[in-house]
Design an enzyme around this catalytic site. Structure first.
Site, short mmCIF file in Angstrom:
data_model
loop_
_atom_site.label_atom_id
_atom_site.label_comp_id
_atom_site.label_asym_id
_atom_site.label_seq_id
_atom_site.Cartn_x
_atom_site.Cartn_y
_atom_site.Cartn_z
CG HIS A 1 11.22 -11.31 37.30
ND1 HIS A 1 10.20 -12.14 37.72
CD2 HIS A 1 11.63 -10.63 38.40
CE1 HIS A 1 10.00 -11.96 39.01
NE2 HIS A 1 10.85 -11.07 39.45
CG ASP B 1 8.49 -8.01 32.81
OD1 ASP B 1 8.00 -7.01 33.39
OD2 ASP B 1 9.13 -8.89 33.40
CD GLN C 1 12.38 -3.80 37.89
OE1 GLN C 1 12.81 -2.72 38.28
NE2 GLN C 1 11.81 -4.66 38.71
CE LYS D 1 8.37 -5.17 40.33
NZ LYS D 1 9.27 -5.48 41.45
CB CYS E 1 12.78 -13.22 40.83
SG CYS E 1 12.11 -13.35 42.49
#
Length: 422
Positions: free
Chosen positions: A138, A215, A218, A241, A379
């Site tokens: 991302h 990261d 997700q 999220k 993104c």
């Protein structure tokens, strides 16, 4: 500060035999029509909807506890501080961090990554040192590293992908060298849904003397996350999220690294003492939390984590895996539809295109039927360019998504083909 080494039984699943269908009633927004149609919300990688208990927790804070934290000795401040710090302990347990001192509250995954980029590089990196990222990232895990490299004379290396949309391990091992100081990698791709083997990456990185930032934006909503097992040095994710409020992020960092890193921002609450001659900094985690934090949303985030804990993240992963398999099979039967990537382990997201229809047009047609998906580059422009297309459509799943949502999507895609006479 609380210190734990495993997730207590009380934080494991307590809701038995739940289904996505049974959860929908807990989300008020899913009860409303969109454009006169039933809402089929399939844009969870962008943000998730909020259960009633999160909304109620936010209102309760403002009605009962509203005050600044860590500063006052009056009753409301004590209550607000207690609620704020309870969320920190809940986050610690949710990801199985060793100590609540390792949990930093930020505005989101983006700020968490920026914090590490600037603070870690100031303490641990010199000119010509190298940072490794991957082609799956991302923008939030690309741009901060580019900025740091430009300012500090560092070098950015990028791991390419296999045709399946997985990391090229031979290339990764060639890039990993004595000047590598940090590897920044997505746990789960927000476009292809590729799940990266973080534990293996950390093992190789540590053997080479490098650190690892993950990261997890997700991954945290979909998979059990145990930072001690993963052995990553930093892990970043966002509340919004994970069925929580917007404007709240988490940075987990190993305590010895956070202790050595300088503050990211200066201001109130991150100090121990201030004079015009010298300022001394507060202890962890407050050293990295300058100014009044987003108190109400942090407090409400605990309700979202409690909700997920009750469902059980293992069960969340199991339920979503079933729906992912159903979704892939259904989409593959649509003439002219291309699904991008074929990773061995896919989670959360499916990127696709329908021949002859621009993704933005496709998204507009689906929206008229109450179906919310994402279109564009998500993104992740370098990744979409690697796919050889200007944009894609993306479906991303959540705990409340059902077979009926996917059936509606498939029907909507067939309707789009008829509309554009494909």
């Amino acid at each position: 500060m609380t210190r734990i080494t495993s997730v207590p039984a009380a934080h494991r699943s307590t809701i038995r035999c739940w289904t996505p269908e049974s959860l929908r009633a807990e989300f008020p927004i899913l009860q409303r029509p969109v454009r006169g149609k039933t809402l089929h919300y399939l844009d969870n990688a962008a943000t998730t909807q909020k259960p009633r208990i999160v909304i109620e927790a936010l209102v309760r804070y403002y009605e009962e506890w509203n005050a600044n934290v860590h500063r006052g000795i009056h009753y409301l401040s004590e209550q607000a501080t207690q609620a704020f710090e309870q969320t920190r302990t809940t986050v610690q347990r949710f990801i199985n961090a060793c100590s609540s001192r390792e949990i930093i509250f930020t505005r989101g995954t983006t700020e968490s990554i920026n914090l590490v980029a600037w603070s870690f590089s100031r303490r641990f990196m010199q000119a010509n040192d190298e940072i490794i990222i991957t082609h799956l990232e991302h923008h939030s895990n690309i741009v901060p590293w580019q900025m740091v490299c430009e300012e500090r004379g560092l070098k950015l290396r990028v791991v390419p992908l296999t045709p399946e949309g997985e990391l090229d391990w031979e290339a990764f091992e060639r890039l990993l060298g004595p000047r590598t100081k940090l590897i920044a990698v997505a746990h789960v791709s927000n476009v292809l849904g590729t799940v990266n083997p973080v534990q293996k990456i950390a093992e190789l990185a540590h053997a080479a003397g490098a650190r690892v930032l993950v990261d997890g934006a997700q991954a945290a909503p979909h998979l059990p996350v145990n930072v001690q097992e993963l052995d990553c040095d930093f892990y970043a994710f966002s509340a919004h999220k994970m069925y929580g409020p917007t404007g709240v992020g988490v940075l987990y960092g190993k305590e010895e690294l956070l202790e050595a890193m300088p503050p990211y921002q200066g201001g109130g609450d991150m100090i121990a003492s201030v004079s015009f001659e010298k300022t001394t900094y507060n202890v962890l985690p407050y050293k990295f939390e300058a100014g009044t934090p987003n108190i109400a949303d942090v407090v409400a985030f605990k309700a979202a984590l409690d909700f997920l804990n009750q469902l059980g993240m293992e069960e969340v992963a199991t339920q979503e895996k079933k729906l992912m398999e159903y979704s892939l099979q259904a989409l593959r039967e649509i003439p002219g539809l291309t699904i991008y990537g074929n990773p061995a382990w896919r989670c959360g997201a499916i990127a696709f295109n329908l021949d002859g229809i621009h993704p933005h047009d496709l998204g507009t047609v689906l929206d008229q039927q109450g179906i919310a998906i994402r279109t564009g580059h998500h993104c992740a422009q370098p990744l979409v360019e690697w796919l050889g297309v200007p944009a894609t459509a993306r479906v991303s799943l959540g705990i409340y998504n059902t077979v009926e949502d996917i059936d509606a999507l498939v029907a909507g895609l067939h309707q789009a083909r008829k509309f554009f006479r494909m």
